[in-house]
Design a protein around this motif. Structure first.
Motif, PDB file in Angstrom:
ATOM      1  N   ASN A  31      15.604 -69.758  60.450  1.00 14.00           N
ATOM      2  CA  ASN A  31      16.442 -68.748  59.954  1.00 14.00           C
ATOM      3  C   ASN A  31      15.837 -67.964  58.921  1.00 14.00           C
ATOM      4  O   ASN A  31      16.389 -66.672  58.487  1.00 14.00           O
ATOM      5  N   ASP A  32      14.882 -68.532  58.343  1.00 14.17           N
ATOM      6  CA  ASP A  32      14.246 -67.501  57.261  1.00 14.17           C
ATOM      7  C   ASP A  32      12.618 -68.092  57.758  1.00 14.17           C
ATOM      8  O   ASP A  32      12.070 -68.908  57.027  1.00 14.17           O
ATOM      9  N   GLN A  33      12.172 -67.081  58.525  1.00 16.09           N
ATOM     10  CA  GLN A  33      10.668 -67.092  58.702  1.00 16.09           C
ATOM     11  C   GLN A  33       9.804 -66.981  57.735  1.00 16.09           C
ATOM     12  O   GLN A  33       8.462 -66.724  58.246  1.00 16.09           O
ATOM     13  N   ARG A  34      10.058 -66.676  56.495  1.00 13.07           N
ATOM     14  CA  ARG A  34       9.266 -66.179  55.616  1.00 13.07           C
ATOM     15  C   ARG A  34       8.243 -67.567  55.379  1.00 13.07           C
ATOM     16  O   ARG A  34       7.144 -67.581  54.866  1.00 13.07           O
ATOM     17  N   TYR A  35       8.948 -68.810  55.519  1.00  6.95           N
ATOM     18  CA  TYR A  35       8.088 -70.098  55.239  1.00  6.95           C
ATOM     19  C   TYR A  35       7.971 -70.822  56.420  1.00  6.95           C
ATOM     20  O   TYR A  35       9.079 -70.904  57.035  1.00  6.95           O
ATOM     21  N   ASP A  73       9.694 -68.001  45.316  1.00  2.00           N
ATOM     22  CA  ASP A  73       9.496 -68.930  46.802  1.00  2.00           C
ATOM     23  C   ASP A  73      10.140 -70.338  46.693  1.00  2.00           C
ATOM     24  O   ASP A  73      10.833 -70.612  47.773  1.00  2.00           O
ATOM     25  N   GLU A  98      13.772 -70.056  47.024  1.00  2.00           N
ATOM     26  CA  GLU A  98      14.301 -69.433  48.049  1.00  2.00           C
ATOM     27  C   GLU A  98      14.294 -70.737  49.072  1.00  2.00           C
ATOM     28  O   GLU A  98      15.209 -70.837  49.736  1.00  2.00           O
ATOM     29  N   ASN A 113      17.743 -72.385  50.488  1.00  2.00           N
ATOM     30  CA  ASN A 113      18.114 -72.397  51.969  1.00  2.00           C
ATOM     31  C   ASN A 113      18.344 -73.674  52.373  1.00  2.00           C
ATOM     32  O   ASN A 113      19.350 -73.814  53.408  1.00  2.00           O
TER      33      ASN A 113
END
Length: 121
Positions: free
Chosen positions: A12-16, A86, A89, A93
């Motif tokens: 769902n949050d591909q930054r991480y 980060d 975040e 999440n």
């Protein structure tokens, strides 16, 4: 073994990366031990076990240094973690996914610009 709910959060949050979320859980347990707030195996979490954003950040940095040494910065970069924001975040999440909890006084901004993560690692 990969945790299904963590995989969903990472998708769902591909930054991480998925590994960043796994490490966050390890870091949370390490933080609780570091600050004397560890939850005994047969106990349920209470307010006295709660750690705040600053404490979590301190604990995660400490664990990263222990686990990865001089490569900690490289590992964090690969996982998408560049700033203390980060870490916030990632935590939020997991809160939104029901995998972590927060108190009424906790805010994502508690992680904002706490320190220079590159230097700390």
């Amino acid at each position: 073994m990969r945790h299904t709910k963590l995989l969903e959060v990472a998708r769902n949050d591909q930054r991480y990366s998925y590994e960043a979320y796994e490490f966050l859980f390890q870091g949370l347990e390490h933080t609780q031990k570091l600050f004397g707030k560890h939850i005994p195996d047969d106990d349920l979490p209470t307010e006295e076990h709660h750690v705040n954003g600053s404490e979590i950040t301190t604990g995660i940095i400490d664990l990263a240094r222990r686990e990865f040494g001089l490569l900690a910065r490289v590992v964090f970069r690969q996982w998408g973690i560049h700033r203390t924001d980060d870490i916030g975040e990632l935590v939020y999440n997991l809160i939104e996914a029901g995998l972590l909890s927060k108190t009424d006084s906790d805010q994502k901004s508690d992680f904002h610009n706490l320190l220079n993560l590159e230097r700390a690692l």
